[in-house]
Design a protein around this motif. Structure first.
Motif, PDB file in Angstrom:
ATOM      1  N   ALA A  67       0.849  -1.069   0.026  1.00  0.00           N
ATOM      2  CA  ALA A  67      -0.164   0.059   0.077  1.00  0.00           C
ATOM      3  C   ALA A  67       0.854   1.360   0.004  1.00  0.00           C
ATOM      4  O   ALA A  67       0.589   2.189  -0.996  1.00  0.00           O
ATOM      5  N   SER A  68       2.029   1.295   0.819  1.00  0.00           N
ATOM      6  CA  SER A  68       2.710   2.636   1.024  1.00  0.00           C
ATOM      7  C   SER A  68       3.538   2.629  -0.189  1.00  0.00           C
ATOM      8  O   SER A  68       3.944   3.874  -0.724  1.00  0.00           O
ATOM      9  N   ILE A  69       4.201   1.633  -0.947  1.00  0.00           N
ATOM     10  CA  ILE A  69       5.082   1.930  -2.102  1.00  0.00           C
ATOM     11  C   ILE A  69       4.233   2.323  -3.118  1.00  0.00           C
ATOM     12  O   ILE A  69       4.576   3.137  -3.983  1.00  0.00           O
ATOM     13  N   VAL A  70       2.804   1.462  -3.229  1.00  0.00           N
ATOM     14  CA  VAL A  70       1.929   1.808  -4.567  1.00  0.00           C
ATOM     15  C   VAL A  70       1.650   3.198  -4.519  1.00  0.00           C
ATOM     16  O   VAL A  70       1.612   4.105  -5.310  1.00  0.00           O
ATOM     17  N   GLN A  71       1.092   3.815  -3.291  1.00  0.00           N
ATOM     18  CA  GLN A  71       0.699   5.112  -3.152  1.00  0.00           C
ATOM     19  C   GLN A  71       2.031   6.070  -3.425  1.00  0.00           C
ATOM     20  O   GLN A  71       1.451   7.050  -4.188  1.00  0.00           O
ATOM     21  N   ALA A  72       3.074   5.899  -2.916  1.00  0.00           N
ATOM     22  CA  ALA A  72       4.111   6.859  -3.416  1.00  0.00           C
ATOM     23  C   ALA A  72       4.496   6.872  -4.939  1.00  0.00           C
ATOM     24  O   ALA A  72       4.893   7.981  -5.388  1.00  0.00           O
ATOM     25  N   LEU A  73       4.395   5.721  -5.365  1.00  0.00           N
ATOM     26  CA  LEU A  73       4.528   5.581  -6.916  1.00  0.00           C
ATOM     27  C   LEU A  73       3.573   6.285  -7.625  1.00  0.00           C
ATOM     28  O   LEU A  73       3.878   6.974  -8.727  1.00  0.00           O
ATOM     29  N   ASP A  74       2.493   5.929  -7.260  1.00  0.00           N
ATOM     30  CA  ASP A  74       1.327   6.669  -7.853  1.00  0.00           C
ATOM     31  C   ASP A  74       1.317   8.206  -7.760  1.00  0.00           C
ATOM     32  O   ASP A  74       1.200   8.821  -9.071  1.00  0.00           O
ATOM     33  N   ARG A  75       1.626   8.588  -6.903  1.00  0.00           N
ATOM     34  CA  ARG A  75       1.626  10.202  -6.673  1.00  0.00           C
ATOM     35  C   ARG A  75       2.449  10.530  -7.283  1.00  0.00           C
ATOM     36  O   ARG A  75       2.710  11.739  -7.728  1.00  0.00           O
ATOM     37  N   ALA A  76       3.928   9.989  -7.477  1.00  0.00           N
ATOM     38  CA  ALA A  76       5.176  10.494  -8.017  1.00  0.00           C
ATOM     39  C   ALA A  76       4.858  10.433  -9.796  1.00  0.00           C
ATOM     40  O   ALA A  76       5.886  10.575 -10.425  1.00  0.00           O
ATOM     41  N   GLY A  77       3.722  10.058 -10.281  1.00  0.00           N
ATOM     42  CA  GLY A  77       3.536   9.701 -11.347  1.00  0.00           C
ATOM     43  C   GLY A  77       3.961   8.607 -12.259  1.00  0.00           C
ATOM     44  O   GLY A  77       4.130   8.732 -13.625  1.00  0.00           O
ATOM     45  N   VAL A  78       4.349   7.404 -11.675  1.00  0.00           N
ATOM     46  CA  VAL A  78       4.690   6.077 -12.297  1.00  0.00           C
ATOM     47  C   VAL A  78       3.446   5.696 -13.045  1.00  0.00           C
ATOM     48  O   VAL A  78       2.652   5.360 -12.361  1.00  0.00           O
ATOM     49  N   PRO A  79       3.726   5.424 -14.151  1.00  0.00           N
ATOM     50  CA  PRO A  79       2.455   4.971 -15.114  1.00  0.00           C
ATOM     51  C   PRO A  79       2.001   3.515 -14.927  1.00  0.00           C
ATOM     52  O   PRO A  79       0.891   3.061 -14.829  1.00  0.00           O
ATOM     53  N   VAL A  80       2.956   2.573 -14.590  1.00  0.00           N
ATOM     54  CA  VAL A  80       2.817   1.145 -14.390  1.00  0.00           C
ATOM     55  C   VAL A  80       3.592   0.711 -13.372  1.00  0.00           C
ATOM     56  O   VAL A  80       4.764   0.793 -13.006  1.00  0.00           O
ATOM     57  N   ILE A  81       2.891  -0.285 -12.492  1.00  0.00           N
ATOM     58  CA  ILE A  81       3.408  -0.778 -11.193  1.00  0.00           C
ATOM     59  C   ILE A  81       3.165  -2.028 -11.491  1.00  0.00           C
ATOM     60  O   ILE A  81       2.015  -2.660 -11.369  1.00  0.00           O
TER      61      ILE A  81
ATOM     62  N   PHE B 138      -2.315 -12.370  -4.841  1.00  0.00           N
ATOM     63  CA  PHE B 138      -3.617 -11.707  -5.436  1.00  0.00           C
ATOM     64  C   PHE B 138      -4.077 -10.608  -4.500  1.00  0.00           C
ATOM     65  O   PHE B 138      -4.553  -9.583  -4.793  1.00  0.00           O
ATOM     66  N   ASP B 139      -3.700 -11.126  -3.350  1.00  0.00           N
ATOM     67  CA  ASP B 139      -4.211  -9.908  -2.156  1.00  0.00           C
ATOM     68  C   ASP B 139      -3.317  -8.908  -2.421  1.00  0.00           C
ATOM     69  O   ASP B 139      -3.850  -7.448  -2.071  1.00  0.00           O
ATOM     70  N   LEU B 140      -2.002  -8.953  -2.628  1.00  0.00           N
ATOM     71  CA  LEU B 140      -1.155  -7.771  -3.074  1.00  0.00           C
ATOM     72  C   LEU B 140      -1.578  -7.109  -4.222  1.00  0.00           C
ATOM     73  O   LEU B 140      -1.560  -5.743  -4.107  1.00  0.00           O
ATOM     74  N   ILE B 141      -1.889  -7.795  -5.152  1.00  0.00           N
ATOM     75  CA  ILE B 141      -2.568  -7.142  -6.336  1.00  0.00           C
ATOM     76  C   ILE B 141      -3.834  -6.157  -6.042  1.00  0.00           C
ATOM     77  O   ILE B 141      -3.938  -5.007  -6.321  1.00  0.00           O
ATOM     78  N   GLU B 142      -4.653  -6.820  -5.261  1.00  0.00           N
ATOM     79  CA  GLU B 142      -6.009  -6.203  -4.874  1.00  0.00           C
ATOM     80  C   GLU B 142      -5.581  -4.881  -4.010  1.00  0.00           C
ATOM     81  O   GLU B 142      -6.093  -3.562  -4.212  1.00  0.00           O
ATOM     82  N   THR B 143      -4.599  -4.863  -3.224  1.00  0.00           N
ATOM     83  CA  THR B 143      -4.074  -3.653  -2.242  1.00  0.00           C
ATOM     84  C   THR B 143      -3.609  -2.867  -3.316  1.00  0.00           C
ATOM     85  O   THR B 143      -3.706  -1.451  -2.953  1.00  0.00           O
ATOM     86  N   ALA B 144      -2.704  -3.177  -4.174  1.00  0.00           N
ATOM     87  CA  ALA B 144      -2.153  -2.117  -5.167  1.00  0.00           C
ATOM     88  C   ALA B 144      -3.418  -1.481  -6.059  1.00  0.00           C
ATOM     89  O   ALA B 144      -3.044  -0.187  -6.103  1.00  0.00           O
ATOM     90  N   ARG B 145      -4.076  -2.295  -6.316  1.00  0.00           N
ATOM     91  CA  ARG B 145      -5.252  -1.648  -7.248  1.00  0.00           C
ATOM     92  C   ARG B 145      -5.809  -0.418  -6.464  1.00  0.00           C
ATOM     93  O   ARG B 145      -6.180   0.238  -6.795  1.00  0.00           O
ATOM     94  N   SER B 146      -6.216  -0.923  -5.178  1.00  0.00           N
ATOM     95  CA  SER B 146      -6.899   0.056  -4.195  1.00  0.00           C
ATOM     96  C   SER B 146      -6.184   1.156  -3.908  1.00  0.00           C
ATOM     97  O   SER B 146      -6.828   2.081  -3.533  1.00  0.00           O
TER      98      SER B 146
END
Ligand SMILES: CC[C@H](O)CC(=O)C(=O)O
Ligand SMILES: [Mn+2]
Length: 343
Positions: free
Chosen positions: A28-42, A65-73
């Motif tokens: 959750a924290s890594i995806v949030q940071a990458l997403d905010r920083a404009g990384v288009p694909v994770i 699958f749980d990690l993917i779901e967390t990343a998506r959300s």
């Protein structure tokens, strides 16, 4: 050169050094940071791709699958990708990954075996996914041979085909020649995925960009297999300096690497003597931890094991050879010692 599309694979290639122990909170924290920083694909999955969690490759702490779901959300803008290796991941896992939120699948084969991916691309397209072909261990084959394999992937439905320097064994001229060959042969996009075994992760990525690469990969703090990958935050800074920033927040990525990823890393991937041996011997970077374990068990220098595996042209999936090689070398050493003591 044009601004490339960046895929961050901290949560997939970085799963190797993490021994596949990523938690939902970390994702959750890594995806949030990458997403905010404009990384288009994770990219998020077990290090060996969907269904990699096993005795052979190492069990995951949390289901991918749980990690993917967390990343998506936690991603507002970024697409979520998963890696899939035919022979490991099956239809069932791909469908489940789609149900949990992936929009991109990267289908990885050894660079001589693109033909095993036809059904996987077919299904991925049926499921409405963006598709990427991943030609692993691409240092082992010449540019023309790789272009043939890439054309197969294109004919199966790949939207992009990557040259993957799995062993970090390429020099900049190797990376450029391979990307150029694919650019000439394909109508779809071409990508480059670097490892840092010879200290050339960023340099090779730049050479690939100069040769026309459309897509590149990075990992925060270089967290990836072996000596690690080209660091996402470094790529962002260098691209920005080159006037090729595709919209990345350079400081945001530097902070994510420093304050979110560094504190959870079990070690900093670095081209130490074993990792350099991998690049130098041209063997798969995930062999490193196995070679170290086998070396300790049988009293053999892991470098000797890796150089011998390179000589035998071992590829991923042949991890069982590591024990054979360690045993062979240990017997050879013992025989040598006996001979010496008889003299
Ligand atoms: C085992 C899959 C592998 O880690 C894919 C990859 O990133 C590479 O070959 O570099
Ligand atoms: Mn990799």
């Amino acid at each position: 050169m044009k601004a490339p599309r960046l895929t961050d694979t901290t949560l997939r290639d970085g799963s190797h050094p993490m021994r596949h122990q990523f938690t939902r909170e970390q994702v959750a924290s890594i995806v949030q940071a990458l997403d905010r920083a404009g990384v288009p694909v994770i990219e998020v999955s077990h290090g060996d791709g969907l269904a990699g969690s096993s005795l052979q490759y190492g069990f995951s702490h949390t289901s991918e699958f749980d990690l993917i779901e967390t990343a998506r959300s936690h991603a507002e803008r970024a697409k979520i990708a998963a890696l899939m290796l035919p022979g490991i991941g099956t239809r069932q896992e791909l469908k489940e990954a789609v149900a949990r939120g992936i929009q991109v699948v990267r289908i990885a084969t050894q660079c001589t075996e693109a033909d095993v991916s036809e059904q996987h691309f077919g299904l991925a397209k049926e499921l409405g996914l963006e598709t990427v072909g991943f030609l692993m261990m691409a240092h082992m084959r010449p540019p023309e041979a790789l272009a043939e394999q890439a054309k197969l992937m294109e004919s199966y439905g790949a939207d992009c085909v990557y040259i993957v320097d799995s062993a970090g064994a390429m020099l900049p001229s190797d990376a450029a020649a391979r990307v150029r060959a694919l650019k000439e042969a394909l109508s779809v996009q071409v990508g480059f995925h670097a490892h840092n075994n010879l200290g050339l992760g960023i340099g090779n990525t730049l050479a690939a960009l100069e040769a026309g690469a459309d897509q590149i990969d990075g990992c925060l703090r270089g967290l990836g297999a072996g000596a690690g990958n080209a660091a996402t935050e470094l790529l962002a800074a260098v691209l920005d300096r080159l006037g090729l920033n595709p919209g990345l927040d350079v400081f945001g990525l530097m902070d994510a690497a420093e304050y979110i990823v560094a504190p959870i890393m079990p070690f900093q991937p670095f081209p130490d003597r074993d990792a350099i041996t991998i690049g130098y011997a041209g063997v798969y970077s995930t062999f490193l931890l196995h070679a170290k374990r086998a070396g300790a068990q049988y009293g053999v220098d892991p470098r000797e094991i890796l150089v011998e595996l390179g000589r035998r042209q071992a590829v991923a999936g042949q991890e069982d050879w590591i024990i054979d090689v360690a045993l062979d070398l240990s017997r050879r050493h013992t025989a040598g010692t006996r001979k010496e003591s008889r003299l």
